[in-house]
Scaffold this motif. Structure first.
Motif, PDB file in Angstrom:
ATOM      1  N   GLN A   1     -33.573  41.702  -6.420  1.00  0.00           N
ATOM      2  CA  GLN A   1     -32.715  42.592  -6.418  1.00  0.00           C
ATOM      3  C   GLN A   1     -32.215  42.964  -7.782  1.00  0.00           C
ATOM      4  N   LEU A   2     -32.107  42.180  -8.874  1.00  0.00           N
ATOM      5  CA  LEU A   2     -31.810  42.279 -10.270  1.00  0.00           C
ATOM      6  C   LEU A   2     -32.859  43.178 -11.009  1.00  0.00           C
ATOM      7  N   ALA A   3     -34.120  42.526 -10.882  1.00  0.00           N
ATOM      8  CA  ALA A   3     -35.150  42.892 -11.493  1.00  0.00           C
ATOM      9  C   ALA A   3     -35.977  44.339 -10.684  1.00  0.00           C
ATOM     10  N   ARG A   4     -35.833  44.054  -9.693  1.00  0.00           N
ATOM     11  CA  ARG A   4     -36.638  45.400  -8.836  1.00  0.00           C
ATOM     12  C   ARG A   4     -38.193  45.106  -8.850  1.00  0.00           C
ATOM     13  N   PHE A   5     -38.558  43.770  -8.943  1.00  0.00           N
ATOM     14  CA  PHE A   5     -39.977  43.456  -8.703  1.00  0.00           C
ATOM     15  C   PHE A   5     -39.927  42.207  -7.666  1.00  0.00           C
ATOM     16  N   GLU A   6     -41.157  41.979  -7.066  1.00  0.00           N
ATOM     17  CA  GLU A   6     -41.469  40.992  -6.115  1.00  0.00           C
ATOM     18  C   GLU A   6     -41.387  39.803  -6.742  1.00  0.00           C
TER      19      GLU A   6
ATOM     20  N   LYS B   1     -34.426  27.651  -9.358  1.00  0.00           N
ATOM     21  CA  LYS B   1     -33.102  28.708  -9.276  1.00  0.00           C
ATOM     22  C   LYS B   1     -32.861  29.084 -10.715  1.00  0.00           C
ATOM     23  N   ARG B   2     -32.928  28.108 -11.765  1.00  0.00           N
ATOM     24  CA  ARG B   2     -32.775  28.827 -13.322  1.00  0.00           C
ATOM     25  C   ARG B   2     -33.748  29.527 -13.917  1.00  0.00           C
ATOM     26  N   GLY B   3     -35.149  29.131 -13.373  1.00  0.00           N
ATOM     27  CA  GLY B   3     -36.259  29.647 -13.993  1.00  0.00           C
ATOM     28  C   GLY B   3     -36.325  31.048 -13.180  1.00  0.00           C
ATOM     29  N   LEU B   4     -35.947  31.379 -11.985  1.00  0.00           N
ATOM     30  CA  LEU B   4     -36.211  32.361 -11.161  1.00  0.00           C
ATOM     31  C   LEU B   4     -34.777  33.423 -11.909  1.00  0.00           C
ATOM     32  N   ALA B   5     -33.654  33.130 -11.991  1.00  0.00           N
ATOM     33  CA  ALA B   5     -32.632  33.786 -12.859  1.00  0.00           C
ATOM     34  C   ALA B   5     -33.294  34.264 -14.084  1.00  0.00           C
ATOM     35  N   MET B   6     -33.638  33.364 -14.988  1.00  0.00           N
ATOM     36  CA  MET B   6     -34.122  33.885 -16.318  1.00  0.00           C
ATOM     37  C   MET B   6     -35.273  34.716 -16.398  1.00  0.00           C
ATOM     38  N   LEU B   7     -36.060  34.612 -15.521  1.00  0.00           N
ATOM     39  CA  LEU B   7     -37.514  35.683 -15.139  1.00  0.00           C
ATOM     40  C   LEU B   7     -37.003  37.061 -14.925  1.00  0.00           C
ATOM     41  N   ALA B   8     -35.801  37.091 -13.633  1.00  0.00           N
ATOM     42  CA  ALA B   8     -35.459  38.271 -13.367  1.00  0.00           C
ATOM     43  C   ALA B   8     -34.482  39.189 -14.389  1.00  0.00           C
ATOM     44  N   GLU B   9     -33.708  38.123 -15.159  1.00  0.00           N
ATOM     45  CA  GLU B   9     -32.662  38.713 -16.425  1.00  0.00           C
ATOM     46  C   GLU B   9     -33.654  39.756 -17.353  1.00  0.00           C
ATOM     47  N   HIS B  10     -34.829  38.955 -17.654  1.00  0.00           N
ATOM     48  CA  HIS B  10     -35.534  39.692 -18.721  1.00  0.00           C
ATOM     49  C   HIS B  10     -36.520  40.721 -17.993  1.00  0.00           C
TER      50      HIS B  10
ATOM     51  N   ASP C   1     -34.815  30.402  -1.876  1.00  0.00           N
ATOM     52  CA  ASP C   1     -34.716  31.624  -1.200  1.00  0.00           C
ATOM     53  C   ASP C   1     -33.845  32.692  -1.541  1.00  0.00           C
ATOM     54  N   GLU C   2     -32.824  32.240  -1.413  1.00  0.00           N
ATOM     55  CA  GLU C   2     -31.604  33.064  -2.066  1.00  0.00           C
ATOM     56  C   GLU C   2     -31.511  33.458  -3.434  1.00  0.00           C
ATOM     57  N   ALA C   3     -32.090  32.653  -4.403  1.00  0.00           N
ATOM     58  CA  ALA C   3     -32.211  32.763  -5.828  1.00  0.00           C
ATOM     59  C   ALA C   3     -33.595  33.919  -5.715  1.00  0.00           C
ATOM     60  N   ILE C   4     -34.554  33.825  -4.789  1.00  0.00           N
ATOM     61  CA  ILE C   4     -35.597  34.882  -4.815  1.00  0.00           C
ATOM     62  C   ILE C   4     -35.069  36.168  -4.765  1.00  0.00           C
ATOM     63  N   ARG C   5     -34.163  36.314  -3.721  1.00  0.00           N
ATOM     64  CA  ARG C   5     -33.683  37.508  -2.992  1.00  0.00           C
ATOM     65  C   ARG C   5     -32.659  38.203  -4.369  1.00  0.00           C
ATOM     66  N   LYS C   6     -32.161  37.318  -4.905  1.00  0.00           N
ATOM     67  CA  LYS C   6     -31.331  37.809  -6.181  1.00  0.00           C
ATOM     68  C   LYS C   6     -32.237  38.003  -7.161  1.00  0.00           C
ATOM     69  N   ALA C   7     -33.171  37.653  -7.649  1.00  0.00           N
ATOM     70  CA  ALA C   7     -33.922  37.998  -8.617  1.00  0.00           C
ATOM     71  C   ALA C   7     -34.652  39.385  -8.137  1.00  0.00           C
TER      72      ALA C   7
END
Length: 129
Positions: free
Chosen positions: A24-29, A109-118, A16-22
């Motif tokens: 915030q970073l990507a500005r997508f749901e 968590k890793r997948g969410l972070a990568m998707l958000a970063e890209h 859930d925390e990784a989702i919130r961070k993603a």
């Protein structure tokens, strides 16, 4: 996030925390479904889940069925302007590697972070002449 007994309470909180961070970073749901795929077509099931989201065009759904070893990522129209299929495949590969090592929450968590970063909007600096 549907997870059943596959994730502990601590794991769910971390995801859930990784989702919130993603978000915030990507500005997508971002949405995560961990559980059993219904029907014979995992992609169709993931697409149905994605279409039920509040803002599907601005959403990324990550669906994982650990038992069937299935990962699907469904992206909305707006998201696809920023996130390529190749970038999604890289995130899926990263998750598969973690899942193979028995690390479901860490892989999510890793997948969410990568998707958000890209997927995050790219900002360019304009030099005044």
């Amino acid at each position: 996030m549907a997870a059943g007994e596959l994730l502990t309470d601590q794991d769910r909180q971390a995801v859930d925390e990784a989702i919130r961070k993603a978000e915030q970073l990507a500005r997508f749901e971002f949405s995560v479904f961990v559980g059993t795929v219904q029907g014979d077509d995992p992609r169709a099931f993931a697409t149905q889940l994605h279409n039920r989201l509040v803002a599907p065009s601005r959403s990324i759904l990550l669906m994982v069925d650990p038992t069937a070893r299935v990962i699907e990522v469904v992206t909305g129209r707006e998201v696809r302007r920023h996130l390529t299929d190749a970038e999604v495949r890289l995130a899926v590969l990263e998750m598969r590697t973690a899942f193979a090592a028995g690390e479901l929450a860490a892989g999510l968590k890793r997948g969410l972070a990568m998707l958000a970063e890209h997927a995050r909007p790219q900002h360019t600096l304009h030099a005044d002449s």
